[in-house]
Design an enzyme around this catalytic site. Sequence first.
Site, PDB file in Angstrom:
ATOM      1  N   HIS A  65      -0.022 -41.742   5.188  1.00 17.81           N
ATOM      2  CA  HIS A  65      -0.200 -40.422   5.791  1.00 17.81           C
ATOM      3  C   HIS A  65      -0.079 -40.423   7.312  1.00 17.81           C
ATOM      4  O   HIS A  65       0.202 -39.385   7.901  1.00 17.81           O
ATOM      5  CB  HIS A  65      -1.579 -39.874   5.391  1.00 17.81           C
ATOM      6  CG  HIS A  65      -1.862 -38.501   5.913  1.00 17.81           C
ATOM      7  ND1 HIS A  65      -1.043 -37.415   5.649  1.00 17.81           N
ATOM      8  CD2 HIS A  65      -2.874 -38.028   6.690  1.00 17.81           C
ATOM      9  CE1 HIS A  65      -1.542 -36.337   6.234  1.00 17.81           C
ATOM     10  NE2 HIS A  65      -2.647 -36.675   6.881  1.00 17.81           N
TER      11      HIS A  65
ATOM     12  N   SER B 291      -0.792 -34.352  10.837  1.00 17.15           N
ATOM     13  CA  SER B 291      -1.729 -33.820   9.853  1.00 17.15           C
ATOM     14  C   SER B 291      -2.199 -32.422  10.272  1.00 17.15           C
ATOM     15  O   SER B 291      -1.386 -31.532  10.471  1.00 17.15           O
ATOM     16  CB  SER B 291      -2.903 -34.789   9.672  1.00 17.15           C
ATOM     17  OG  SER B 291      -3.617 -34.498   8.499  1.00 17.15           O
TER      18      SER B 291
ATOM     19  N   ASP C 115       2.695 -41.137   1.203  1.00 17.61           N
ATOM     20  CA  ASP C 115       1.580 -40.304   1.660  1.00 17.61           C
ATOM     21  C   ASP C 115       0.758 -39.836   0.454  1.00 17.61           C
ATOM     22  O   ASP C 115       1.241 -39.088  -0.393  1.00 17.61           O
ATOM     23  CB  ASP C 115       2.122 -39.103   2.443  1.00 17.61           C
ATOM     24  CG  ASP C 115       1.034 -38.351   3.193  1.00 17.61           C
ATOM     25  OD1 ASP C 115      -0.132 -38.426   2.783  1.00 17.61           O
ATOM     26  OD2 ASP C 115       1.361 -37.692   4.207  1.00 17.61           O
TER      27      ASP C 115
END
Length: 369
Positions: free
Chosen positions: A324, A174, A296
């Site tokens: 995610h 991320s 995601d």
Amino acid sequence: MLSWLNCRPALIPGARERFTSMYSMHLWFNSGGRLGTNAVSVDGGFPSFIPAEVKEIKDPFARALAQRIQRLPVKLQVGFSESCIMSSCVKPRFQRDTNPAVLLHCFDSSCLEWTRTYPLLEDAAVETWAIDILGWGFSDLERLPPCDAASKRYHLYQLWRTHIKRPMILVGPSLGAAVAIDFAVNFPEAVDKLILIGASVHVEGTGLLTKLPKFLAYAGVSLLKSLPLRLYANLLAFDDISLSTCFDWTNVGRLHCLLPWWEDATVNYMLSGGYNVVNQIKQVNKRVLIICGECDNIVSNKLAVRLHSELPDASIHQIPDCGHLPHVEKPEMVARLIADFALSGAHKEEQNPIVLNSAGEKNTSSFIC
């Protein structure tokens, strides 16, 4: 080359069997104090600097990894003087001749994000560090340093220069992917390869949040650590998760928020502008592995494909039925991908780990990949 896999990436020879039996073996392996400062204390205690709420966490892997967190001294410029930040991380149990994997984490998270993937990587004989990015995690920030992107980058460099000392396979999930790209462009000598997971790298910093009055910034940050918001974020991040598991993982994810300097550090980061690496992506001259979850809901897979097209030397793998955070939701698949990528090109004789004993000396490991 773009390749969408059906979640069966290659693994170094001989390690697949250990992945299937890892969970019971890992709990036994972590139960003693025979491997030095990284080992769990014999009474099952947690480091004194971890908030007491850690005892309420039920996940045995989160508890085991929390017991291994330690603080290492890292020099950092604070004001007009150089100060030593006691920086939190999980150190590897063994050293090896090949380059180590160094695991970063998401925005406002900690090394506990790697609770389930970390032991799998150790089982695959990958020398693995899990690092807390400056301003988040469990470092001692009583004397608060700046927590902007430049300070985070310099802190990671100083930690690398002091304690790791070899080019890293730097793994960023991320926002951690933006941290990894920024670091690789500025300190290419410290990076061997990059692995970017659910990469959030096309957002241009914290945007309008930099213009907030401080009292509003603190109000927003206070909401950020609230249990309902964190619970909702976890339900959004994962493809399929029970409410009880989500609640426990929420407690793991917000544990570092209970440290007294967390709000100040997060507000400092928010008002500083955050990470903006859009113009740095094409400057990355390392081999890159991109991993994304099929489901995601936070970072579109179209952005993963875009990232793949922007990097000069990258491959991309999609993990089916995953949200995610693949390294949390599908740890076995992610560990296989990381192990294969990290150890690719290494000679077999270089893959034998060296375990540290309680005196910090090297012993030959009893398992071989």
